[in-house]
Write a protein that holds these residues in place. Structure first.
Motif, mmCIF file in Angstrom:
data_model
loop_
_atom_site.group_PDB
_atom_site.id
_atom_site.type_symbol
_atom_site.label_atom_id
_atom_site.label_comp_id
_atom_site.label_asym_id
_atom_site.label_seq_id
_atom_site.Cartn_x
_atom_site.Cartn_y
_atom_site.Cartn_z
ATOM 1 N N GLN A 157 -6.762 4.863 -47.548
ATOM 2 C CA GLN A 157 -6.969 3.429 -47.368
ATOM 3 C C GLN A 157 -5.943 2.843 -46.409
ATOM 4 O OE1 GLN A 157 -6.843 1.871 -51.347
ATOM 5 N NE2 GLN A 157 -8.909 2.575 -51.861
ATOM 6 N N ALA A 158 -4.684 3.281 -46.545
ATOM 7 C CA ALA A 158 -3.647 2.775 -45.638
ATOM 8 C C ALA A 158 -3.948 3.152 -44.191
ATOM 9 C CB ALA A 158 -2.276 3.319 -46.061
ATOM 10 N N ARG A 159 -4.442 4.360 -43.969
ATOM 11 C CA ARG A 159 -4.784 4.763 -42.607
ATOM 12 C C ARG A 159 -5.987 3.999 -42.084
ATOM 13 N NH1 ARG A 159 -3.750 11.115 -43.992
ATOM 14 N NH2 ARG A 159 -1.507 11.142 -43.549
ATOM 15 N N LEU A 160 -6.942 3.721 -42.960
ATOM 16 C CA LEU A 160 -8.075 2.884 -42.552
ATOM 17 C C LEU A 160 -7.601 1.470 -42.215
ATOM 18 C CD1 LEU A 160 -10.825 4.005 -45.101
ATOM 19 C CD2 LEU A 160 -10.742 4.491 -42.650
ATOM 20 N N ASP A 161 -6.623 0.964 -42.975
ATOM 21 C CA ASP A 161 -6.058 -0.354 -42.660
ATOM 22 C C ASP A 161 -5.384 -0.341 -41.288
ATOM 23 O OD1 ASP A 161 -6.961 -1.347 -45.049
ATOM 24 O OD2 ASP A 161 -5.053 -1.067 -46.105
ATOM 25 N N GLU A 162 -4.723 0.778 -40.952
ATOM 26 C CA GLU A 162 -4.136 0.892 -39.614
ATOM 27 C C GLU A 162 -5.209 0.798 -38.533
ATOM 28 O OE1 GLU A 162 -0.755 3.484 -38.455
ATOM 29 O OE2 GLU A 162 -1.063 4.391 -40.419
ATOM 30 N N GLN A 163 -6.310 1.504 -38.730
ATOM 31 C CA GLN A 163 -7.390 1.474 -37.748
ATOM 32 C C GLN A 163 -8.032 0.087 -37.672
ATOM 33 O OE1 GLN A 163 -10.107 4.663 -38.661
ATOM 34 N NE2 GLN A 163 -8.487 6.190 -38.797
ATOM 35 N N THR A 164 -8.159 -0.567 -38.838
ATOM 36 C CA THR A 164 -8.703 -1.925 -38.841
ATOM 37 C C THR A 164 -7.785 -2.876 -38.093
ATOM 38 O OG1 THR A 164 -9.755 -1.497 -40.987
ATOM 39 C CG2 THR A 164 -9.525 -3.786 -40.320
ATOM 40 N N ASN A 165 -6.488 -2.742 -38.318
ATOM 41 C CA ASN A 165 -5.530 -3.584 -37.601
ATOM 42 C C ASN A 165 -5.577 -3.323 -36.099
ATOM 43 O OD1 ASN A 165 -3.008 -5.331 -37.473
ATOM 44 N ND2 ASN A 165 -2.209 -3.416 -36.661
ATOM 45 N N GLU A 166 -5.746 -2.048 -35.721
ATOM 46 C CA GLU A 166 -5.858 -1.732 -34.296
ATOM 47 C C GLU A 166 -7.090 -2.399 -33.689
ATOM 48 O OE1 GLU A 166 -4.756 -0.289 -30.671
ATOM 49 O OE2 GLU A 166 -3.606 -0.217 -32.537
ATOM 50 N N ALA A 167 -8.183 -2.419 -34.459
ATOM 51 C CA ALA A 167 -9.385 -3.107 -33.963
ATOM 52 C C ALA A 167 -9.126 -4.602 -33.823
ATOM 53 C CB ALA A 167 -10.558 -2.853 -34.912
ATOM 54 N N ASP A 168 -8.394 -5.204 -34.782
ATOM 55 C CA ASP A 168 -8.064 -6.631 -34.679
ATOM 56 C C ASP A 168 -7.197 -6.908 -33.450
ATOM 57 O OD1 ASP A 168 -9.496 -7.159 -36.970
ATOM 58 O OD2 ASP A 168 -7.747 -6.986 -38.302
ATOM 59 N N ILE A 169 -6.252 -6.002 -33.186
ATOM 60 C CA ILE A 169 -5.396 -6.182 -32.001
ATOM 61 C C ILE A 169 -6.230 -6.145 -30.728
ATOM 62 C CG2 ILE A 169 -3.573 -5.079 -30.637
ATOM 63 C CD1 ILE A 169 -2.276 -4.200 -33.239
ATOM 64 N N ARG A 170 -7.141 -5.199 -30.646
ATOM 65 C CA ARG A 170 -7.981 -5.091 -29.446
ATOM 66 C C ARG A 170 -8.913 -6.298 -29.303
ATOM 67 N NH1 ARG A 170 -7.831 -0.058 -27.072
ATOM 68 N NH2 ARG A 170 -6.680 1.526 -28.254
ATOM 69 N N ILE A 171 -9.342 -6.840 -30.440
ATOM 70 C CA ILE A 171 -10.157 -8.052 -30.383
ATOM 71 C C ILE A 171 -9.349 -9.201 -29.793
ATOM 72 C CG2 ILE A 171 -11.289 -9.801 -31.812
ATOM 73 C CD1 ILE A 171 -12.129 -7.536 -33.693
ATOM 74 N N GLY A 172 -8.093 -9.344 -30.242
ATOM 75 C CA GLY A 172 -7.256 -10.409 -29.704
ATOM 76 C C GLY A 172 -6.918 -10.214 -28.238
ATOM 77 N N LEU A 173 -6.630 -8.951 -27.845
ATOM 78 C CA LEU A 173 -6.276 -8.686 -26.442
ATOM 79 C C LEU A 173 -7.478 -8.749 -25.511
ATOM 80 C CD1 LEU A 173 -3.746 -5.725 -26.874
ATOM 81 C CD2 LEU A 173 -3.250 -8.155 -26.517
ATOM 82 N N ALA A 174 -8.680 -8.728 -26.076
ATOM 83 C CA ALA A 174 -9.873 -8.810 -25.226
ATOM 84 C C ALA A 174 -9.947 -10.133 -24.483
ATOM 85 C CB ALA A 174 -11.135 -8.618 -26.073
ATOM 86 N N GLY A 175 -9.201 -11.149 -24.963
ATOM 87 C CA GLY A 175 -9.202 -12.438 -24.268
ATOM 88 C C GLY A 175 -8.577 -12.384 -22.890
ATOM 89 N N TRP A 176 -7.758 -11.336 -22.599
ATOM 90 C CA TRP A 176 -7.175 -11.195 -21.267
ATOM 91 C C TRP A 176 -8.172 -10.624 -20.270
ATOM 92 C CZ3 TRP A 176 -3.128 -13.757 -19.970
ATOM 93 C CH2 TRP A 176 -2.097 -14.000 -20.872
ATOM 94 N N LEU A 177 -9.249 -10.030 -20.723
ATOM 95 C CA LEU A 177 -10.235 -9.428 -19.830
ATOM 96 C C LEU A 177 -11.265 -10.461 -19.400
ATOM 97 C CD1 LEU A 177 -10.801 -6.069 -21.741
ATOM 98 C CD2 LEU A 177 -9.284 -6.514 -19.802
ATOM 99 N N PRO A 178 -11.915 -10.245 -18.264
ATOM 100 C CA PRO A 178 -12.940 -11.195 -17.810
ATOM 101 C C PRO A 178 -14.074 -11.302 -18.831
ATOM 102 C CG PRO A 178 -12.336 -9.670 -16.052
ATOM 103 C CD PRO A 178 -11.707 -9.155 -17.295
ATOM 104 N N GLN A 179 -14.562 -12.514 -18.999
ATOM 105 C CA GLN A 179 -15.692 -12.787 -19.884
ATOM 106 C C GLN A 179 -16.897 -13.132 -19.011
ATOM 107 O OE1 GLN A 179 -14.874 -12.435 -23.306
ATOM 108 N NE2 GLN A 179 -12.922 -11.823 -22.362
#
Length: 466
Positions: free
Chosen positions: A70-92
């Motif tokens: 579960q902790a490792r899945l939480d790490e992967q979920t957090n990584e997905a959240d980070i990429r979602i937030g950083l996606a705002g720097w890319l062209p839309q």
């Protein structure tokens, strides 16, 4: 060969027939791929051998314990959240299209030659528009917060996983030692029962020969029954403790588990350096608070600079099709395009930014107090773990010496009894003393091993890489 490819090879070489069969082949491929998608989750590995050393128990637990998964899945979920937030720097980029038909053309008022306002219908009845629009954030406080929080967020979730691993290593190690203790106790009772059965047989023979009265073999029978009952209790407790160890390891209950160990190595592993101090920064609890302060610093910076404008660039390309005849709607197009820069400045937000900034700073001060409290708690835990280890280690050393003395006393008394010098009561007392010394020795040994785990954990030095 894949059925879709086989279908294409069998069809004639006519191009339009192959194009007609292409959707069918694609459908066949998708139907075969869908069941495979449901089988991608790998099954948990089951060791081929039921024999486990402590290291193998820890290795299996670190790979299969649900809390760690579960902790490792939480790490992967957090990584997905980070990429979602950083996606705002890319062209839309967005592509939109529409088509509409006017049953009645709209009216627009135009002045005529006399200057009178006259309504007129303008436009064409059929209109279709395709628009390609793109935006690029040049500066935005939201995406800037996502960028600053990415690294400490990854570190925090990695530390949470390491905390779960530390807890699992400590719990599995203690449960392992607990099962071993019961197994050694079972061995002590088994050896004691063997001696008592032999003594009972000798006492009965002496009574039958008229050398001694029946008190001797009655006492031997009482002691034997007591040891039999104790052995039964220990044997049943081993089953329960083994089931608990399997649970901590994440091992299926139907999987056999036999513990493998070396008593000499356990005695060597019981030694710990008690002269070392404790450094609170080695503890994951302290490190997590420091990481949370880094995240809180990013939050403070977000509210502090929230008054800055958001700057973005945008562009748009439009294609318009118009015609009164629907069949000729797309025969002619009217393109247009433009680009620009947009600046959005928050003028007044009702002091919300200032209140959020004040709240973020208060939370940062609270984290400082948590660091002080955690440092004191770590020091206390270390002192308690160190005192417990020293006490158990002293018991272990005395128990080891008492075991050697009890064995020597029993051998001498038993020999004297066989020669008729000592009564059977002295043998019974010596045998009971030997059994107690053996039990106390193993209890002290495994208490030392368990307390060493607590000591390493209090120092933040419990290994989790196996």
């Amino acid at each position: 060969m894949h059925p879709a490819l086989f279908l294409l090879l069998l069809c004639p070489a006519t191009p339009h027939r192959r194009r007609a069969l292409l959707p069918v082949a694609l459908l066949v491929w998708l139907l075969r791929a869908v069941p495979a998608l449901g089988q991608q989750a790998p099954a948990r590995p089951v060791p081929p051998s039921p024999d486990f050393s402590l290291e193998q128990c820890l290795q299996y637990a670190l790979s299969n314990q649900p809390l760690i998964r579960q902790a490792r899945l939480d790490e992967q979920t957090n990584e997905a959240d980070i990429r979602i937030g950083l996606a705002g720097w890319l062209p839309q980029v967005n592509l939109t299209g529409n088509a509409q038909h006017y049953f009645q053309l709209p009216f627009t008022v135009f002045p005529n030659e006399q200057g009178q306002q006259v309504p007129r219908q303008i436009g064409l009845r059929n209109t279709s528009t395709f628009s390609l629009a793109g935006t690029q954030a040049l500066y935005n406080n939201e995406v800037w917060l996502a960028l600053r929080s990415a690294r400490p967020s990854r570190v925090l979730y990695r530390q949470i996983t390491q905390t779960a691993q530390t807890n699992v290593v400590a719990d599995v190690s203690k449960a392992f030692f607990d099962v071993l203790l019961s197994q050694r106790q079972l061995g002590v009772y088994q050896a004691d029962i063997t001696r008592l059965q032999r003594a009972l047989k000798d006492a009965r023979a002496r009574y039958d020969a008229g050398v001694s009265d029946k008190i001797d073999f009655k006492q031997a029978e009482i002691s034997l029954n007591t040891s039999l009952a104790a052995r039964k209790q220990v044997a049943e407790s081993i089953k329960a403790k083994t089931a608990f160890l399997k649970q901590l390891m994440g091992l299926p209950n139907e999987q056999a588990l036999q513990l493998r160990y070396d008593t000499l190595r356990l005695e060597q592993d019981a030694l710990a350096d008690t002269t070392l101090g404790v450094n609170p920064t080695n503890r994951l609890e302290y490190q997590q608070l420091q990481t949370e302060k880094a995240l809180q610093a990013a939050q403070i910076g977000y509210y502090r600079w929230a008054f800055l404008p958001a700057l973005s660039a945008y562009g748009n390309y439009n294609t318009v099709f118009q015609n009164n005849e629907f069949s000729r709607l797309y025969s002619r197009r009217f393109p247009s395009s433009f680009a620009g820069v947009q600046l959005a400045l928050p003028v007044f937000t009702g002091t919300r930014r200032l209140q959020n900034l004040r709240r973020a700073r208060l939370l940062d001060e609270r984290l400082d107090e948590d660091l002080v409290a955690t440092r004191n708690l770590i020091t206390t835990e270390y002192e308690q773990a160190l005192a417990t280890y020293k006490g158990y280690f002293a018991d272990y050393q005395l128990g080891k010496r008492n075991l050697a003395l009890s064995q020597e006393v029993y051998d001498v008394v038993n020999l004297q009894y066989r020669e008729g010098i000592k009564p059977y009561l002295d043998v019974l007392v010596a045998q009971t003393t030997l059994r107690t010394a053996q039990l106390n020795y193993y209890v002290a040994l495994f208490q030392v091993l368990s307390s060493k785990v607590d000591l390493q954990r209090a120092r933040g030095e419990l290994p989790i890489n196996y």
